[in-house]
Motif scaffolding. Structure first.
Motif, short mmCIF file in Angstrom:
data_model
loop_
_atom_site.label_atom_id
_atom_site.label_comp_id
_atom_site.label_asym_id
_atom_site.label_seq_id
_atom_site.Cartn_x
_atom_site.Cartn_y
_atom_site.Cartn_z
N LEU A 182 3.08 -3.24 -18.25
CA LEU A 182 2.16 -2.48 -17.39
C LEU A 182 0.75 -2.70 -17.92
O LEU A 182 0.42 -2.30 -19.03
CB LEU A 182 2.50 -0.98 -17.40
N LYS A 183 -0.11 -3.35 -17.09
CA LYS A 183 -1.45 -3.74 -17.55
C LYS A 183 -2.54 -2.95 -16.83
O LYS A 183 -2.41 -2.61 -15.65
CB LYS A 183 -1.68 -5.23 -17.30
N ASN A 184 -3.61 -2.71 -17.58
CA ASN A 184 -4.84 -2.15 -17.04
C ASN A 184 -4.61 -0.82 -16.30
O ASN A 184 -4.55 -0.76 -15.07
CB ASN A 184 -5.53 -3.15 -16.09
N ALA A 185 -4.49 0.22 -17.10
CA ALA A 185 -4.23 1.55 -16.54
C ALA A 185 -5.41 2.04 -15.71
O ALA A 185 -6.58 1.84 -16.08
CB ALA A 185 -3.94 2.52 -17.67
N LYS A 186 -5.11 2.70 -14.61
CA LYS A 186 -6.14 3.28 -13.75
C LYS A 186 -6.40 4.74 -14.10
O LYS A 186 -7.36 5.33 -13.59
CB LYS A 186 -5.69 3.19 -12.29
N ILE A 187 -5.54 5.31 -14.94
CA ILE A 187 -5.67 6.71 -15.33
C ILE A 187 -5.75 6.80 -16.85
O ILE A 187 -5.62 5.79 -17.56
CB ILE A 187 -4.47 7.55 -14.83
N ASN A 188 -5.96 8.00 -17.34
CA ASN A 188 -6.01 8.23 -18.78
C ASN A 188 -4.57 8.27 -19.31
O ASN A 188 -3.89 9.30 -19.23
CB ASN A 188 -6.73 9.54 -19.07
N ILE A 189 -4.11 7.14 -19.85
CA ILE A 189 -2.73 7.04 -20.35
C ILE A 189 -2.53 7.94 -21.56
O ILE A 189 -1.46 8.55 -21.74
CB ILE A 189 -2.39 5.58 -20.69
N ASN A 190 -3.53 8.05 -22.39
CA ASN A 190 -3.40 8.90 -23.58
C ASN A 190 -3.04 10.34 -23.19
O ASN A 190 -2.19 10.97 -23.81
CB ASN A 190 -4.70 8.90 -24.38
N ARG A 191 -3.71 10.83 -22.17
CA ARG A 191 -3.45 12.20 -21.73
C ARG A 191 -2.04 12.35 -21.17
O ARG A 191 -1.34 13.32 -21.46
CB ARG A 191 -4.48 12.61 -20.68
#
Length: 507
Positions: free
Chosen positions: A485-494
């Motif tokens: 899964l590349k280039n997240a559009k959302i805050n993945i950490n959260r």
């Protein structure tokens, strides 16, 4: 006699290293324990800290498979040593010593010693605690009681199972002539010593909302629910099948042999402890630590019974029986046959109940054997996938696995030092570096994945694709899929933090 003991220890190590075929990897639990060395703490989700200390030592020695196998073998060898010393303290001579050593050596304890888990030291801790208490009874010297408390505490820091030792032993002592110990100051000093030693782990459990309780509830729901109480009791015989006559002799001696009268509480200890294990539907091997000390009593008594006249020739038969009984154990109980060979000859495994897994169903090969397949291949396949990604992206990439076996195996076998594997399962949820920037994710999914099209994650990334599949029909996880899964559009950490919080709240 010490050279004879050294010989038994040498044989123990030689046998242990010959019992695992090279076609097998490590077992899933071993990877978790090895990874704990990278996250030293006073406690973990399912186990206390002792195993992580051994893992740290293994890491310092190079983390090779040789050392992973060495320590369980060492604990098994030390169990033989303790039984040997117990027999000496009971007045046993050569025959008793040899019978006791062979009975422990050629038993299911050897199967336990093939895996780097807390179980091997657990058996050693039980045996040593019993030995130290015997020495206390023999000498009335307070130091042995304190040694007992220290050893029990170390055993507690290895596996909580040793709680059952005192749950069985203390009521048995109450029924004996030694009950006055409960009114002596030194007994409570010993309790204080043990309490002080285990206190850091108890504090850790308190600070983390006692995750061991959730683990036990989960274990009871998923695994122990399939435990049959009659199977539990029947399997107790199987553990020391070749030496079962020695165990029977020990019970008879504890009840009727006058010199063993002061040890009679050990008879009730066995009855009470087995009753508790049976009531709680414990796994059969939880009770394995009970028996080595009884082999000591039985061996000494049989030496007395078989020392005169024609009975002396029966000593040869007594020594031969455990050896002969070990032959079928050697053939079927250990992962020394290749998986395909087992598949082609399932009948004896089926007859022995070795194909019955914790899910209550029968499968192609024994569960522990199946749990030792496909891990290295998984790690190598994932390495090949990571190698296709831009090196600059790895600092913001995280590997998330469905379970601790996958995460641990990847971390153990990987040649890639840039990205570690984690999971929301077991201790890995606590170890996820939430402060690390996460822009890319590699998902490692089990065969029963409910969303193979990744409809949940797809809207949150620019690019998502199935990068590879690891299949092995004989492995416990016969199919594992790997997604990039590349280039997240959302805050993945959260999002990961929310999942971690949810996982830990469940625990």
């Amino acid at each position: 006699m010490k050279y004879s003991l050294y010989l038994f220890v040498l044989i123990k190590f030689i046998l242990q290293y010959s019992l695992i075929d090279a076609s097998y990897d490590l077992q899933r639990d071993e990877y978790l324990h090895l990874d704990q060395a990278q996250h030293l703490a006073w406690g973990y989700m399912s186990v206390p800290p002792f195993t992580s200390w051994i893992s740290w030592i293994i890491g310092q020695l190079g983390n090779q498979v040789f050392w992973v196998h060495f320590f369980p073998a060492l604990f098994g060898a030390l169990t033989i040593v303790v039984v040997w010393k117990t027999i000496e303290s009971l007045g046993g001579k050569y025959f008793a010593l040899y019978l006791g050593a062979i009975s422990v050596l050629l038993s299911a304890v050897m199967r336990l010693n093939t895996l780097f888990q807390p179980n091997s030291f657990d058996v050693l801790a039980w045996t040593t605690c019993f030995y130290l208490f015997i020495r206390f009874i023999q000498t009335d010297q307070t130091k042995w009681l304190y040694y007992f408390s220290i050893m029990w505490a170390i055993g507690f820091l290895n596996k909580y199972n040793i709680l059952f030792l005192v749950l069985g032993l203390f009521p048995a002592i109450l029924l004996s002539e030694h009950r006055n110990i409960f009114f002596q100051k030194r007994f409570y000093i010993a309790i204080c010593i043990a309490s002080l030693l285990i206190l850091p782990n108890l504090i850790w459990q308190y600070e983390h909302q006692f995750p061991v309780i959730h683990h036990m509830k989960l274990l009871s729901k998923i695994q122990l629910i399939h435990v049959n109480r009659l199977d539990f009791l029947r399997n107790q015989i199987m553990f020391f099948l070749g030496a079962f006559f020695v165990l029977i002799a020990s019970l008879g001696a504890l009840l009727f042999y006058p010199p063993f009268k002061k040890y009679r509480f050990f008879f009730w200890n066995l009855v009470i402890t087995l009753a508790i294990f049976t009531y709680f539907k414990a796994k059969d091997y939880y009770a394995m630590g009970l028996y080595p000390i009884y082999l000591s009593f039985g061996a000494v008594y049989l030496e007395l019974v078989l020392q005169h006249g024609w009975k002396k020739y029966l000593q040869i038969l007594a020594l031969a029986i455990p050896c002969l009984a070990f032959i079928p154990m050697y053939l079927y109980l250990f992962p020394n046959n290749k998986p395909n060979d087992i598949l082609e000859n399932q009948a004896p495994y089926q007859k022995l109940g070795l194909l019955h897994w914790e899910d209550g169903k029968d499968h192609h090969i024994p569960q522990d054997f199946a749990d030792m397949l496909g891990w290295k291949t998984l790690a190598h396949k994932l390495d090949s996938i990571v190698a296709t990604l831009p090196p600059s992206s790895l600092d913001s990439t995280i590997i998330l696995c469905d379970n601790y076996g996958q995460a641990g195996a990847i971390n153990y076998y990987t040649k890639n030092n840039s990205v570690d594997a984690y999971s929301m399962n077991a201790d890995y949820a606590r170890w996820i570096p939430l402060n690390k920037p996460m822009k890319h994710v590699i998902l490692v999914k089990e065969f029963d994945d409910e969303d193979p099209l990744r409809t949940t994650e797809r809207p949150f990334f620019d690019t998502l694709y199935l990068a590879g599949i690891r299949t092995n029909p004989l492995a416990r996880e016969f199919k594992i899929s790997i997604y990039v899964l590349k280039n997240a559009k959302i805050n993945i950490n959260r999002r990961v933090q929310d999942e971690v919080r949810e996982a830990l709240n469940l625990e």
